[in-house]
Design a protein around this motif. Structure first.
Motif, PDB file in Angstrom:
ATOM      1  N   ASP A 223       1.302   3.020   9.228  1.00  0.00           N
ATOM      2  CA  ASP A 223       1.906   1.683   9.211  1.00  0.00           C
ATOM      3  C   ASP A 223       1.300   0.799  10.295  1.00  0.00           C
ATOM      4  OD1 ASP A 223       3.682   2.029   7.048  1.00  0.00           O
ATOM      5  OD2 ASP A 223       5.047   3.153   8.353  1.00  0.00           O
ATOM      6  N   GLY A 224       0.011   0.988  10.545  1.00  0.00           N
ATOM      7  CA  GLY A 224      -0.675   0.142  11.517  1.00  0.00           C
ATOM      8  C   GLY A 224      -0.508   0.572  12.960  1.00  0.00           C
TER       9      GLY A 224
ATOM     10  N   LYS B 180      -0.587   2.166   4.407  1.00  0.00           N
ATOM     11  CA  LYS B 180       0.357   3.162   4.945  1.00  0.00           C
ATOM     12  C   LYS B 180      -0.349   4.043   5.971  1.00  0.00           C
ATOM     13  CE  LYS B 180       4.243   4.752   5.122  1.00  0.00           C
ATOM     14  NZ  LYS B 180       5.316   3.812   5.432  1.00  0.00           N
TER      15      LYS B 180
ATOM     16  N   ALA C  98      -8.314   5.249   3.817  1.00  0.00           N
ATOM     17  CA  ALA C  98      -7.102   4.437   3.879  1.00  0.00           C
ATOM     18  C   ALA C  98      -6.285   4.720   2.635  1.00  0.00           C
ATOM     19  CB  ALA C  98      -7.459   2.952   3.951  1.00  0.00           C
TER      20      ALA C  98
ATOM     21  N   THR D  16      -1.063  -6.746   3.200  1.00  0.00           N
ATOM     22  CA  THR D  16      -0.292  -5.553   3.558  1.00  0.00           C
ATOM     23  C   THR D  16      -1.119  -4.538   4.341  1.00  0.00           C
ATOM     24  OG1 THR D  16      -0.850  -4.798   1.352  1.00  0.00           O
ATOM     25  CG2 THR D  16       1.383  -5.613   1.694  1.00  0.00           C
ATOM     26  N   THR D  17      -0.508  -4.015   5.399  1.00  0.00           N
ATOM     27  CA  THR D  17      -1.146  -2.939   6.156  1.00  0.00           C
ATOM     28  C   THR D  17      -1.106  -1.689   5.303  1.00  0.00           C
ATOM     29  OG1 THR D  17       0.819  -3.417   7.440  1.00  0.00           O
ATOM     30  CG2 THR D  17      -1.159  -2.756   8.670  1.00  0.00           C
TER      31      THR D  17
END
Lengths: 274, 254
Positions: free
Chosen positions: B67-68, B7, B29, B4-5
């Motif tokens: 979100d990347g 947030k 992060a 998962t990326t």
């Protein structure tokens, strides 16, 4: 419509009564001859006696006041908004604003009448000339005073420049706008009367007063002055009333519910995402 | 959703004002659904970091990913709330909650219905038509948080949101915030200088050193959820507090 409301009406009425009482006492105490200055009853009596003549003249003065006021308010508001948008515009226009008010209004009245004739137009321009300044200054001030953090929040929420202006800055000017309007309202009648004085063709309150003056009818001189003052006070009160309607958050704790708004309350249950 | 990326990712973001560094290159992060607090002395650059994350302030160097996707210097993708409630006095509670819609695309009946439902769900249903001046400080902050939630952004930046409230109200607000978050599952980055508040609320705490700000310590708060007041004296909380105070004040707070 309780004690506070009746207080809000009774106390100002009492203060007006006190002024008239003091006036009457001074006339009586110093035994002032009624050719020099009338008692309040004599002045009011003169108004009543000539009501048929005075009433249409008062309406005309009111008309000049209202049109000039509306024009001045609109001009002042637009100028303030334009000035708030660009520093260059503000720096260019501000000296002109101040300069316009440094011109003695009574001195500019004569050239305006030569330019615009003896009709209603020069009176409207003079009233607007007086009214636009406090409106422009108040609104400009209001626009500058909007909380910078609120503007940052609005941008962080994704608001475009135009939306932030419409949703945050513009509504924030309503309060300051009315501060300017109230100052303008009291002066507006003065402007109309100056216009009438300079362009006096007889058919005006100022013309009536001048005529009464030359025939030494002091009761009518004072009476017409009272009438002009009453127009100014009446206009001021109307503006205050409009302010209360336009800024309900200042005097009420909840929004007044209009008929169509009632459906909103019932839409609380469905439709929200889990 | 494998690997998962996060947030939010901040990559070596730094910022100086007039050559005086306010924020040293900082990286952090935050995982989706995580509650992370940032604790530090005043003037340590917390708020600078916040403005960078919100996109209101462009960093001199470094990047912000949400979100990347790169969101550096681009406002509009996070929910944002300050110590000042910043409610528009001319708008009712409902009008303030839908402010985000008013600012981006215009308010629809659906927005109003949703905002009303949100208010009802979180205990403000009786105040929809009130103007902010008629509410207490705590109530106004609740409205401010609902306004933030109503924007639909699932990353919330809260900058000392309860800093101006009295201790009693503050405690109530903290519990309310946890309840709200338990329902919405929002990701929260929370600034405070109240160490107890950070421990009570957070999954993880980042400790910032004095100016120019940089993250000097990081610790997980090992307490189960839902949190209760009794946990404040649990060994894990006490140990966390000891460690944070020691870091902040540069001495062993025994």
């Amino acid at each position: 419509m309780s004690r506070s409301t009746s207080r809000a009406i009774l106390i100002p009425l009492a203060s007006v009564a006190l002024v008239f009482l003091a006036w009457a006492l001074i006339i009586r105490l110093f035994a002032v001859d009624s050719f020099v200055a009338p008692s309040p009853l004599e002045a009011l009596g003169a108004v009543r006696e000539d009501w048929g003549v005075l009433w249409p003249l008062a309406l005309r003065t009111l008309e000049e006041t209202v049109y000039g006021f509306a024009a001045g308010a609109a001009l002042g508001f637009v100028l303030a908004v334009l000035m708030s948008q660009a520093r260059l515009v503000r720096d260019l226009v501000y000296p002109v604003l101040v300069g316009s008010q440094a011109v003695p209004i009574i001195a500019i009245a004569a050239p305006l009448v030569i330019l615009l004739g003896f009709g209603i137009l020069p009176k409207i321009v003079i009233v607007a000339w007086i009214v636009f300044f406090p409106v422009a200054v108040s609104v400009l001030d209001g626009l500058a005073r909007v909380d910078g953090d609120l503007l940052a929040l609005a941008r962080a929420m994704g608001g475009s420049r135009w939306r932030v202006f419409r949703v945050i800055r513009l509504p924030a000017t309503v309060g300051p706008l009315f501060s300017g309007l109230k100052i303008g309202a009291t002066y507006a009648v003065t402007g109309a009367v100056i216009g009438e004085l300079v362009a006096s063709t007889g058919g005006s309150l100022a013309g009536y007063q001048r005529q009464a003056n030359s025939s030494l009818d002091t009761a009518a001189v004072w009476g017409s002055t009272l009438l002009m003052t009453a127009i100014g006070i009446g206009w001021f009160l109307l503006v205050v009333g409009a302010e209360r309607l336009a800024t309900p958050w200042r005097t009420r704790s909840t929004r007044r519910r209009l008929g169509f708004g009632a459906s909103r309350r019932t839409t609380t249950d469905p439709g929200d995402a889990p | 959703m494998a690997a998962t990326t996060p947030k939010l990712v901040v990559e070596r973001a730094s910022r100086a004002f007039d050559d005086a560094p306010a924020l040293a290159p900082t990286s952090l992060a935050v995982a989706a659904g995580e509650f992370v607090s940032l604790v530090g002395p005043s003037g340590c650059g917390k708020s600078t970091l916040f403005n960078v994350v919100s996109g209101l302030l462009a960093p001199d160097a470094g990047r912000v990913l949400i979100d990347g996707a790169d969101a550096t210097g681009r406002p509009g993708s996070v929910g944002y709330m300050l110590q000042k409630d910043l409610l528009a006095p001319w708008r009712t509670v409902l009008g303030n909650i839908v402010l985000g819609a008013a600012l981006t695309r215009g308010v629809t009946a659906a927005d109003r219905a949703e905002a009303a439902a949100l208010a009802v769900r979180h205990g403000l249903g009786g105040y929809l038509d009130h103007y902010p001046h008629a509410l207490s400080g705590g109530m106004r902050q609740r409205v401010a948080l609902l306004r933030t939630l109503a924007t639909g952004r699932d990353l919330l930046l809260l900058d000392e949101p309860f800093g101006a409230l009295d201790a009693q109200t503050r405690l109530g607000m903290q519990r309310w915030l946890l309840e709200v978050r338990a329902q919405t599952g929002s990701t929260v980055l929370f600034i405070t200088h109240d160490v107890d508040e950070a421990i009570f609320l957070s999954d993880r705490i980042l400790v910032m050193g004095p100016r120019p700000g940089a993250i000097v310590d990081e610790l997980a708060v090992d307490l189960p959820r839902p949190r209760t007041l009794a946990m404040a004296t649990a060994p894990a909380a006490v140990e966390a507090k000891r460690r944070i105070l020691a870091t902040l004040h540069g001495e062993a707070a025994t």
